[in-house]
Design an enzyme around this catalytic site. Structure first.
Site, PDB file in Angstrom:
ATOM      1  N   GLY A 499       0.943  -1.453  -0.020  1.00  0.00           N
ATOM      2  CA  GLY A 499      -0.515   0.389  -0.140  1.00  0.00           C
ATOM      3  C   GLY A 499       1.152   1.192  -0.477  1.00  0.00           C
ATOM      4  O   GLY A 499       0.853   1.967  -0.958  1.00  0.00           O
ATOM      5  N   PRO A 580       6.897   6.520  12.218  1.00  0.00           N
ATOM      6  CA  PRO A 580       7.633   5.336  13.288  1.00  0.00           C
ATOM      7  C   PRO A 580       6.586   5.174  14.310  1.00  0.00           C
ATOM      8  O   PRO A 580       7.382   4.089  14.982  1.00  0.00           O
ATOM      9  CB  PRO A 580       8.618   6.308  14.628  1.00  0.00           C
ATOM     10  CG  PRO A 580       9.257   7.785  13.250  1.00  0.00           C
ATOM     11  CD  PRO A 580       7.976   7.824  12.008  1.00  0.00           C
ATOM     12  N   GLU A 653       3.138  -7.189   7.054  1.00  0.00           N
ATOM     13  CA  GLU A 653       3.229  -8.011   6.839  1.00  0.00           C
ATOM     14  C   GLU A 653       4.145  -9.252   7.884  1.00  0.00           C
ATOM     15  O   GLU A 653       3.865  -9.864   8.279  1.00  0.00           O
ATOM     16  CB  GLU A 653       2.955  -9.059   5.543  1.00  0.00           C
ATOM     17  CG  GLU A 653       0.988  -8.951   5.260  1.00  0.00           C
ATOM     18  CD  GLU A 653       1.184  -8.649   4.362  1.00  0.00           C
ATOM     19  OE1 GLU A 653       0.566  -9.674   3.292  1.00  0.00           O
ATOM     20  OE2 GLU A 653       1.580  -8.036   3.130  1.00  0.00           O
TER      21      GLU A 653
END
Ligand code: MOS
Length: 689
Positions: A499, A580, A653
Site C-alpha cells: 500500500g 515511526p 506483514e
C-alpha cells in the site's frame, strides 16, 4: 527527503482520523444510513456437499418484519463471469458447509436474524470430504501459486546435496486452518439509483469491489461507486470482495430499497476466507561446518471445489539462504471447504514456520549457534533469480537483535517454569504496483491529495499526507487526503505490504508535478500514474525484500505444558520508516499475531460434518493482552531507493513472519521437546514433560 517540514517523512505523526475513531464519529460500513433501508442476512448451508432441494419461504414470511427470501429459484441471474464464491444463489449446488444458500430480507436486523434461524431449507446431502491429508487422492499440482509464482522450482541436485551432507534434517511441519478475524465484520450497504449502484463497504480496496459488482450485475464500472472511508481491519480477508457485497446489491435491486448486509462473526468462519492448513516437508543437508548443501521444501495444502487458491508457502525458501541445490513444490487437495484466501503474509508466514524450525533443528544437530548457522548461509545474491538484493540486512537484524535480547542465556528453571529462548529470521517481499493519484493546490493555500487507497487501521491516510507534505515541502496541516472512494484515481489495494509503497510513489509523482504548476491560477490539479515507471533509481533487475529477526523467551509450566511468552524482541530492516508511530504498531501487531499463531490460533474442523467447531471468538482464541508480554520493536536505518521514491519497504506483514518458529525454537530450548505442529498447546507438551 528534502526539508524538515512539520509532519514530513520520518515524523511520528498521530493518526489523522484518531479523534474521529476514539469519539465514535468515524463511520464504518454498516453504520452508514439510508432511508427505508432493509436488513439482510446470508443463510448458511448446513450440509457440506449436495444440493438445495427447496427453501420454504413460508417458514419465515409470516414472521413480523420479514420481507423476502432470496434463493436459487427466485434470485436474479448474475453474469456467468461472476467469481464462484460471489455467484450467490445461481445454482442448487452446495460446495461446503456454511456457503450461503439463501438471503433473508427484513425491516430490522433482529427480524432478519430471527428469519435466518427459522428458515427451513431442504437439502439432498451428498458425500463430502473436508479433511486435508498428505496422501489425499485429489492432490494435484496447480499451474501457479499466489499470485503468479511458479509452482515448483528446482535448482542443482537436491538428492546429491542430501547424499553428500554430513547432517540431514528431514521433518514434516503442520500449520492449522486459521481465520483472519478482523475486529470489524464484513458489511455492505447498497443503494441503487438510475442504472447504477453505490455501496458503502468494508474492504481493503474499493476497485476490486467495484469490479466485482460491475461483473456480477453487468454494469459499466463507472456506474458503480464504492465508498469505504474507515475499515476495522482485514488482515487479507477484505482484500477480495466477499458475498456480502453481492447480497446487499442483489437484495436492494430486487426489493427496490437500500439494503445492508452484516456478516456475523460466526459466518466469518465460512464466507470471508482463511489461511489454508499446510503440511510441509522440509529437508536440509549441511556440511559439518554448517554450510547448506541442499534445501527442499514440499508443501501440501487445500483449495475448494468452487475455485482454486494456491498459497505460495514454499516461495520464501527460494530466496532466503544460499545452497548449491534447492527445490520447492506445492500440491493442492480439492475439498468440501470454503476457498482459502489471503491472511497476513500468506506463503511467508506458514512457510517460515517450517523453514525456520528446520534451521533450528539443523543448528542443534550441528551443535552450532542458530544465528551463526544463518550467517554461514547468507547469500551474496538472490539465490533464485541471481539478482543482487537492493538492500539485505538480515545479518544486521540478527546481530542487533542478539545484542538487544541478550542472546543467548542458557535455558533455566524457575520453580516449575522451564525457561528457554528461540530465534528465527523474518522476510517479506518489497514490491509496489501501478497506482494513480491527483494532487490539487487549492486557492486557500491548502493542498488535496486524492487516491483510491484504503486505510484499514494501519495509518495509511496519515502516511499519505506525510509523503505529500514532504514532497510539497509544506506543513502537514495544509494537506488533506481523500481515499476510500472508487471515484478517486485507481490504486493498489491495502495488501501484500504494497500500500504505502504503491500509493506513495503515485503521490510523490503527483506532488512533484504540482510543484511545477504553483505559479498557475489556483486551484490547479495534476494527475499522476506510475504504471510505466520503473521500480527505483536503476533499471538493472534487483530483488527487494524486507528482513527481520525475531527473538522470543518462553516459560513452560513443567506440570501442565502451558507456554507463556515472557519476552519478545523484533528487529527489522525495511527501508525508510515513513511514520515511526504507525510503523511500530504494524510491527507490534504482526508479532502479536505471530505469537497468537504460535500458541493459540486453530480452527478445528470436524471431518464428519465438514464443519468448523470453534467458529466464534469464544472458541477461536486470538491473543489478548494477558497473552502478550512486553514486545520490543526496533529497526535498522535503511533507505531502499529501488522500491519507490520514499526509500520505504512495506511493513504490514513482515512482523508475523518467523514469530511462530521463534516460539517453537524457544520451547525446544526450554523443554527439549520439538513441536512441529501449530499451535503449541499444553496437550502437545504435557505428555512428554
Ligand atoms: Mo494482506 S494478507 O496481503 O491483505
Amino acid at each position: 527527503m528534502s526539508v524538515a517540514v512539520r509532519g514530513a517523512i520520518g515524523a511520528p505523526v498521530d493518526r489523522l482520523e484518531g479523534r474521529e475513531k476514539v469519539t465514535g464519529s468515524a463511520k464504518y460500513a454498516y453504520e452508514h444510513e439510508a432511508e427505508n433501508v432493509l436488513h439482510v442476512l446470508g443463510v448458511a448451508a448446513t450440509v457440506a456437499a449436495g444440493r438445495v432441494v427447496h427453501v420454504d419461504e413460508r417458514s419465515v414470511l409470516d414472521l413480523p418484519g420479514v420481507v423476502a427470501v432470496l434463493w436459487h429459484a427466485n434470485a436474479p441471474k448474475l453474469s456467468k463471469e461472476t467469481d464462484p464464491e460471489l455467484a450467490l444463489f445461481q445454482s442448487d449446488r452446495v460446495a461446503y458447509r456454511g456457503q450461503w444458500v439463501a438471503g433473508v430480507v427484513a425491516e430490522s436486523f433482529a427480524a432478519a436474524s430471527g428469519a435466518e434461524r427459522a428458515l427451513r431449507v431442504e437439502y439432498e446431502a451428498a458425500e463430502h470430504d473436508s479433511v486435508l491429508t498428505d496422501g489425499h487422492p485429489s492432490l494435484y499440482t496447480p499451474e501457479k501459486v499466489n499470485p503468479s509464482f511458479p509452482t515448483d522450482t528446482s535448482d542443482g541436485d537436491v538428492d546429491r546435496g542430501l547424499a553428500e551432507a554430513d547432517v540431514v534434517v528431514d521433518e514434516t511441519y503442520r500449520t492449522p486452518t486459521e481465520h483472519n478475524n478482523a475486529m470489524e465484520p464484513h458489511a455492505t450497504l447498497a443503494i441503487w439509483h438510475d442504472g447504477g449502484v453505490t455501496v458503502y463497504d468494508s474492504n481493503q480496496g474499493v476497485r476490486p469491489v467495484r469490479q466485482a459488482l460491475a461483473d456480477a450485475f453487468e454494469l459499466d464500472p463507472d456506474h458503480v461507486r464504492v465508498i469505504s472511508p474507515h475499515v476495522g481491519g482485514g488482515f487479507g480477508s477484505k482484500g477480495t470482495p466477499r458475498p456480502n457485497v453481492i447480497l446487499a446489491a442483489m437484495a436492494a435491486k430486487v426489493l427496490g430499497r437500500p439494503a445492508k448486509v452484516a456478516v456475523t462473526r460466526q459466518q466469518m468462519f465460512s464466507v470471508t476466507g482463511y489461511r489454508t492448513p499446510t503440511i510441509q516437508r522440509v529437508r536440509l543437508g549441511a556440511t559439518r561446518d554448517g554450510r547448506l548443501t541442499a534445501i527442499a521444501h514440499d508443501v501440501v495444502e487445500q483449495t475448494s471445489l468452487l475455485k482454486e487458491f494456491a498459497e505460495q508457502t514454499a516461495v520464501v525458501t527460494r530466496m532466503l539462504y544460499a545452497s548449491p541445490s534447492r527445490s520447492t513444490s506445492h500440491k493442492l487437495a480439492r475439498l468440501n471447504v470454503p476457498t482459502p484466501s489471503w491472511m497476513r503474509a500468506p506463503g511467508e508466514c506458514p512457510g517460515m514456520f517450517a523453514l525456520e524450525s528446520a534451521m533450528d533443528e539443523l543448528a542443534r544437530a550441528l551443535e552450532l549457534d542458530p544465528i551463526e548457522l544463518r550467517l554461514r548461509n547468507e547469500p551474496q545474491i538472490d539465490p533464485e533469480s541471481g539478482n543482487r538484493f537492493s538492500t539485505r540486512n538480515l545479518v544486521g537484524c540478527l546481530r542487533e537483535g542478539a545484542e538487544r535480547f541478550g542472546w543467548k542465556e542458557a535455558p533455566a528453571r524457575d520453580g516449575r517454569w522451564l525457561i528457554g529462548s528461540g530465534v528465527a529470521a523474518s522476510t517479506y517481499p518489497a514490491r509496489r504496483a501501478a497506482s494513480q493519484a491527483i494532487a490539487r493546490a487549492e486557492a486557500d493555500g491548502t493542498f488535496t491529495v486524492g487516491i483510491a487507497a484504503a486505510d484499514i487501521g494501519t495509518g495509511a491516510r496519515t502516511v499519505i499526507a506525510q509523503i505529500a507534505a514532504d514532497t510539497l515541502e509544506v506543513e502537514l496541516d495544509r494537506v488533506r487526503v481523500e481515499l476510500g472512494d472508487s471515484r478517486l484515481p485507481p490504486a493498489m489495494i491495502a495488501g501484500g505490504s504494497m500500500g504505502t509503497s504503491s500509493w506513495g510513489a503515485a503521490v510523490v509523482k503527483a506532488c512533484r508535478e504540482l510543484r511545477t504548476r504553483l505559479a498557475d491560477d489556483l486551484p490547479v490539479e495534476v494527475h499522476a500514474d506510475t504504471a510505466d515507471d520503473s521500480g527505483g533509481v536503476e533499471r538493472e533487475p534487483v530483488s527487494s525484500h524486507g528482513f527481520g529477526a525475531q527473538f522470543v523467551e518462553v516459560r513452560v509450566d513443567s506440570d501442565t505444558g502451558e507456554v507463556r511468552v515472557s519476552r519478545a524482541v523484533g528487529v527489522f530492516a525495511c527501508g525508510r520508516i515513513v511514520n515511526p508511530k504507525t510503523a511500530r504498531s504494524q510491527f507490534l501487531g504482526g508479532m502479536t499475531m505471530g505469537l497468537s499463531m504460535a500458541l493459540l490460533e486453530e480452527t478445528v474442523l470436524d471431518g464428519r460434518f465438514g464443519a468448523y467447531l470453534n467458529h466464534d471468538l469464544a472458541g477461536y482464541h486470538v491473543a489478548v493482552n494477558a497473552d502478550i508480554p512486553a514486545i520490543h520493536v526496533h529497526w535498522l536505518d535503511e533507505v531502499d531507493e529501488h522500491v519507490n521514491p520514499m526509500g520505504a519497504k512495506g511493513i504490514g506483514e513482515i512482523g508475523i513472519v518467523g514469530t511462530a518458529a521463534a516460539v517453537a525454537n524457544a520451547v525446544f530450548d526450554a523443554t527439549g521437546i520439538r513441536v512441529r505442529e501449530l499451535p503449541i498447546t499444553p496437550a502437545k507438551l504435557a505428555a512428554s514433560l
